[in-house]
Design a protein around this motif. Structure first.
Motif, short mmCIF file in Angstrom:
data_model
loop_
_atom_site.label_atom_id
_atom_site.label_comp_id
_atom_site.label_asym_id
_atom_site.label_seq_id
_atom_site.Cartn_x
_atom_site.Cartn_y
_atom_site.Cartn_z
N HIS A 1 57.34 -0.18 195.50
CA HIS A 1 58.00 1.13 195.44
C HIS A 1 57.34 1.98 194.36
N LEU B 1 58.41 5.22 192.08
CA LEU B 1 59.60 5.94 191.65
C LEU B 1 59.19 7.06 190.71
N GLN C 1 60.74 9.63 187.62
CA GLN C 1 61.82 9.88 186.69
C GLN C 1 61.52 11.15 185.90
N GLY D 1 65.68 13.63 181.40
CA GLY D 1 67.10 13.66 181.71
C GLY D 1 67.54 12.38 182.36
N GLY D 2 66.61 11.62 182.92
CA GLY D 2 66.91 10.23 183.25
C GLY D 2 66.90 9.83 184.70
N GLY D 3 67.40 10.65 185.63
CA GLY D 3 67.56 10.20 187.01
C GLY D 3 66.25 9.75 187.64
N ILE D 4 66.31 8.67 188.40
CA ILE D 4 65.13 8.12 189.06
C ILE D 4 65.30 8.26 190.56
N SER E 1 63.35 7.52 194.42
CA SER E 1 62.33 6.74 195.11
C SER E 1 61.41 7.70 195.86
N ILE F 1 56.92 5.33 188.06
CA ILE F 1 57.17 3.91 187.85
C ILE F 1 56.87 3.15 189.14
N PHE G 1 59.60 -4.06 187.46
CA PHE G 1 59.11 -2.72 187.19
C PHE G 1 57.92 -2.72 186.24
N GLY G 2 56.99 -1.79 186.48
CA GLY G 2 56.00 -1.47 185.47
C GLY G 2 56.66 -0.64 184.38
N THR G 3 55.92 -0.42 183.30
CA THR G 3 56.48 0.32 182.17
C THR G 3 56.37 1.83 182.36
#
Lengths: 114, 108
Positions: free
Chosen positions: B33, B35, B37, B40-43, B45, B86, B98-100
């Motif tokens: 996947h 992703l 971001q 503000g935070g929301g992730i 797909s 991500i 997850f990757g960083t």
């Protein structure tokens, strides 16, 4: 429109307080997850649940517990908040099965423990 | 060990540039996947891949299963593309790894 809703966007709590972070999804997903995200460390899994009343520890469960009494709701509990739990917490959900299912995230909860 | 490596960690580009973000993983996967971001935070797909290539607007994601590698490309980059990207994989179970993340800044 699919939705994962986290109850609180910004919280400030004192050391030793009990903290509840609530997450609700409206997609009838079996899997729900709680992650924390810290700079340079990426997303780390705290707990996940694959069914009502079922839970499994993730990579960093210490200091946390969870509750899943209903399919749509997954709560993260900090029994006694500490300053090293200051972080951004993300809830997510997905259907079970590997190939066809994406993951949906909430907007995140920024927790500061003072 | 299930490792997901992303590169670069940080990327600054001029508006209009072609951008590539890379992701490598250590063992066979069932799905990968990408992703996004925003501050503000929301992730959200962007893509889910198990083979080949997918395109959505200016975004293209490719995966090479044999080489255990995926790339996310952004054509004609725009300041609104500035975000953290991500990579996440599933190995057949319920968990994601997850990757960083890659922090992208597109300058007007």
């Amino acid at each position: 429109d699919v939705k994962v809703t986290q109850s609180s966007r910004y919280l400030v709590k004192r050391t030793g307080e009990k903290v509840f972070l609530e997450c609700v999804q409206d997609m009838d997903h079996e899997n729900m997850f709680w992650y924390r995200q810290d700079p340079g460390l990426g997303l780390r899994l705290i707990y996940f649940s694959y069914d009502v009343k079922m839970k499994e520890k993730g990579d960093i469960p210490e200091g946390y517990s969870v509750s899943r009494e209903k399919k749509e709701r997954f709560s993260l509990i900090l029994e006694s908040a500490s300053t090293n739990q200051t972080s951004m917490y993300l809830c997510a959900s997905s259907l079970q099965g590997a190939l066809i299912n994406t993951i949906y995230f909430g907007e995140g909860s920024w927790l500061t423990v003072v | 060990k299930n490792e997901v490596e992303q590169s670069p960690q940080n990327l600054t580009a001029q508006e209009g540039e072609f951008i590539t973000i890379n992701c490598s993983y250590s063992v066979g996967i069932s799905a990968l996947h990408w992703l996004q971001q925003h501050p503000g935070g929301g992730i959200v797909s962007l893509f889910m891949l198990s083979s080949g290539k997918k395109k959505h607007g200016r975004l293209i994601a490719t995966i090479n299963i044999q080489e255990k590698h995926s790339s996310l490309h952004i054509t004609a980059s725009h300041p609104r593309d500035s975000a953290v990207y991500i990579c996440a994989v599933r190995y057949g179970g319920n968990q994601f790894y997850f990757g960083t993340g890659t922090s992208l800044t597109v300058i007007p």
